[in-house]
Design a protein around this motif. Structure first.
Motif, PDB file in Angstrom:
ATOM      1  N   SER A 125      62.116  52.715  16.601  1.00  0.00           N
ATOM      2  CA  SER A 125      62.973  53.845  16.194  1.00  0.00           C
ATOM      3  C   SER A 125      64.044  53.398  15.196  1.00  0.00           C
ATOM      4  CB  SER A 125      63.607  54.474  17.434  1.00  0.00           C
ATOM      5  OG  SER A 125      62.632  54.864  18.364  1.00  0.00           O
ATOM      6  N   TYR A 133      53.699  49.560  36.317  1.00  0.00           N
ATOM      7  CA  TYR A 133      55.119  49.712  35.976  1.00  0.00           C
ATOM      8  C   TYR A 133      55.997  49.321  37.172  1.00  0.00           C
ATOM      9  CZ  TYR A 133      59.490  52.236  34.858  1.00  0.00           C
ATOM     10  OH  TYR A 133      60.802  52.582  34.636  1.00  0.00           O
ATOM     11  N   SER A 158      65.121  61.529  29.811  1.00  0.00           N
ATOM     12  CA  SER A 158      64.945  60.733  28.591  1.00  0.00           C
ATOM     13  C   SER A 158      63.537  61.004  28.082  1.00  0.00           C
ATOM     14  CB  SER A 158      65.110  59.234  28.870  1.00  0.00           C
ATOM     15  OG  SER A 158      63.950  58.726  29.516  1.00  0.00           O
TER      16      SER A 158
HETATM   17  N1  NAP Z   1      64.094  57.504  32.377  1.00  0.00           N
HETATM   18  C1  NAP Z   1      63.919  57.201  33.647  1.00  0.00           C
HETATM   19  O1  NAP Z   1      63.705  58.087  34.489  1.00  0.00           O
HETATM   20  C2  NAP Z   1      64.029  55.777  34.106  1.00  0.00           C
HETATM   21  C3  NAP Z   1      64.073  55.555  35.498  1.00  0.00           C
HETATM   22  C4  NAP Z   1      64.168  54.255  35.967  1.00  0.00           C
HETATM   23  C5  NAP Z   1      64.232  53.215  35.075  1.00  0.00           C
HETATM   24  N2  NAP Z   1      64.171  53.451  33.729  1.00  0.00           N
HETATM   25  C6  NAP Z   1      64.236  52.298  32.846  1.00  0.00           C
HETATM   26  O2  NAP Z   1      65.331  52.440  31.978  1.00  0.00           O
HETATM   27  C7  NAP Z   1      65.068  51.763  30.748  1.00  0.00           C
HETATM   28  C8  NAP Z   1      65.283  52.731  29.596  1.00  0.00           C
HETATM   29  O3  NAP Z   1      64.420  53.837  29.797  1.00  0.00           O
HETATM   30  P1  NAP Z   1      64.572  55.210  28.990  1.00  0.00           P
HETATM   31  O4  NAP Z   1      64.275  56.289  29.930  1.00  0.00           O
HETATM   32  O5  NAP Z   1      65.819  55.246  28.201  1.00  0.00           O
HETATM   33  O6  NAP Z   1      63.305  55.055  28.022  1.00  0.00           O
HETATM   34  P2  NAP Z   1      63.053  55.612  26.563  1.00  0.00           P
HETATM   35  O7  NAP Z   1      63.763  56.896  26.376  1.00  0.00           O
HETATM   36  O8  NAP Z   1      61.573  55.557  26.380  1.00  0.00           O
HETATM   37  O9  NAP Z   1      63.748  54.513  25.621  1.00  0.00           O
HETATM   38  C9  NAP Z   1      63.240  53.206  25.635  1.00  0.00           C
HETATM   39  C10 NAP Z   1      64.086  52.308  24.765  1.00  0.00           C
HETATM   40  O10 NAP Z   1      63.504  51.006  24.830  1.00  0.00           O
HETATM   41  C11 NAP Z   1      63.126  50.600  23.527  1.00  0.00           C
HETATM   42  N3  NAP Z   1      61.885  49.862  23.554  1.00  0.00           N
HETATM   43  C12 NAP Z   1      60.680  50.246  24.038  1.00  0.00           C
HETATM   44  N4  NAP Z   1      59.770  49.284  23.834  1.00  0.00           N
HETATM   45  C13 NAP Z   1      60.420  48.272  23.206  1.00  0.00           C
HETATM   46  C14 NAP Z   1      60.030  47.011  22.730  1.00  0.00           C
HETATM   47  N5  NAP Z   1      58.764  46.582  22.829  1.00  0.00           N
HETATM   48  N6  NAP Z   1      60.954  46.229  22.140  1.00  0.00           N
HETATM   49  C15 NAP Z   1      62.238  46.644  22.016  1.00  0.00           C
HETATM   50  N7  NAP Z   1      62.672  47.833  22.436  1.00  0.00           N
HETATM   51  C16 NAP Z   1      61.766  48.634  23.027  1.00  0.00           C
HETATM   52  C17 NAP Z   1      62.984  51.878  22.726  1.00  0.00           C
HETATM   53  O11 NAP Z   1      63.204  51.582  21.360  1.00  0.00           O
HETATM   54  P3  NAP Z   1      62.135  51.930  20.196  1.00  0.00           P
HETATM   55  O12 NAP Z   1      61.905  53.395  20.212  1.00  0.00           O
HETATM   56  O13 NAP Z   1      62.831  51.445  18.971  1.00  0.00           O
HETATM   57  O14 NAP Z   1      60.910  51.145  20.517  1.00  0.00           O
HETATM   58  C18 NAP Z   1      64.100  52.738  23.322  1.00  0.00           C
HETATM   59  O15 NAP Z   1      65.330  52.396  22.737  1.00  0.00           O
HETATM   60  C19 NAP Z   1      63.635  51.236  30.857  1.00  0.00           C
HETATM   61  O16 NAP Z   1      63.650  49.885  31.249  1.00  0.00           O
HETATM   62  C20 NAP Z   1      63.051  52.100  31.951  1.00  0.00           C
HETATM   63  O17 NAP Z   1      61.971  51.460  32.595  1.00  0.00           O
HETATM   64  C21 NAP Z   1      64.081  54.708  33.244  1.00  0.00           C
END
Ligand code: NAP
Length: 244
Positions: free
Chosen positions: A41, A156, A191
């Motif tokens: 992104s 996951y 998200s």
């Molecule tokens: N949303 C939920 O309900 C939830 C619940 C529990 C835990 N989590 C955890 O919280 C964290 C953030 O989740 P989110 O919901 O904010 O997810 P998201 O909206 O999909 O955002 C993911 C972020 O991680 C980056 N990313 C993904 N793959 C990457 C890579 N290979 N290298 C570097 N950056 C990478 C993306 O950047 P780019 O777009 O630039 O790749 C984006 O900034 C994750 O670890 C997720 O497992 C989320």
């Protein structure tokens, strides 16, 4: 505004959007200089950096794919070169590739392990070489480490259980140096990762709503700050009672 992190330098992985972007904003608001990585992104990463810089913050957007251990290591080094030190590492970058066991490809198994857990280890290892007493390593795990809840998240959830286990080991290794290591375990948060799943998820949450990225960022800011100095090796859940 408390500005509890004035003079500190932070690196947040996956800071271009979602929970990571909220953490970048919050740590910056608390006074830290913040570098963050992104993989795809670019426009959003540059817009976030420009927005924060326009209000006087020290910020750097670094393109670094967490699947590539060399890129992860270089991102840590680039943060130290840019801002002169590293106090806080937030391992936030993560991916969810859903699929029942009959269907999930081995390549998706490998990629989730590379991004969700190997990168956390590599970043922590490199960060530990630069951190001093008072350092903070915070990883964004998931309630998936403790409860699968619904089908399709086997791999996951395994990676997130590994994050909690890695945290405990790192806390033991780095405790004698005064560096704390913790996992934040969010429940379902609004998200792009959770988009389209809200109708299925909300009935599983006692508060009856999705979490907000700012609520996870607030916990990350607390763990980064001086008042969290005796918390280490912990998995702290913020889930609206999804697990209860
Ligand atoms: N949303 C939920 O309900 C939830 C619940 C529990 C835990 N989590 C955890 O919280 C964290 C953030 O989740 P989110 O919901 O904010 O997810 P998201 O909206 O999909 O955002 C993911 C972020 O991680 C980056 N990313 C993904 N793959 C990457 C890579 N290979 N290298 C570097 N950056 C990478 C993306 O950047 P780019 O777009 O630039 O790749 C984006 O900034 C994750 O670890 C997720 O497992 C989320």
């Amino acid at each position: 505004m408390t500005q509890s992190l004035t003079g500190k330098v932070a690196l947040v992985t996956g800071g271009s959007r979602g929970i990571g972007a909220a953490i970048v904003r919050r740590l910056s608001r608390e006074g830290a200089a913040v570098a963050f990585t992104y993989a795809a992104s670019t426009d959003r990463a540059e817009a976030l950096a420009a927005d924060l810089a326009s209000s006087g913050a020290s910020v750097a957007a670094l393109k670094a794919d967490s699947a590539d251990p060399v890129a992860v290591r270089e991102a840590v080094q680039a943060t130290v070169e840019r801002f002169g030190r590293l106090d806080i590492l937030v391992n936030n970058a993560g991916i969810l590739v859903s699929g029942n066991v009959e269907d999930i490809a081995l390549s998706d198994f490998d990629r989730q392990f590379a991004v969700n857990i190997r990168a956390v280890f590599v970043a922590a290892q490199e960060a530990a070489r630069h951190m001093r007493e008072g350092g903070r390593i915070i990883s964004v795990g998931s309630v998936g480490a403790e409860r699968s809840g619904f089908p399709g998240t086997t791999v996951y959830s395994m990676t997130k259980a590994a994050v909690a286990s890695l945290t405990r080991g790192l806390a033991r290794d780095l405790g004698p140096r005064g560096i704390t290591v913790n996992t934040i375990q969010p429940g379902p948060v609004a998200s792009e990762m959770s988009a389209g799943m809200e109708t299925m998820l909300i009935p599983l949450i006692a508060l009856g709503r999705m979490g907000q990225d700012t609520e996870i960022a607030a916990l990350a800011a607390f763990l980064s700050g001086p008042e969290a100095g005796f918390i280490t090796g912990a998995a702290l859940t913020a889930d609206g009672s999804y697990l209860a």
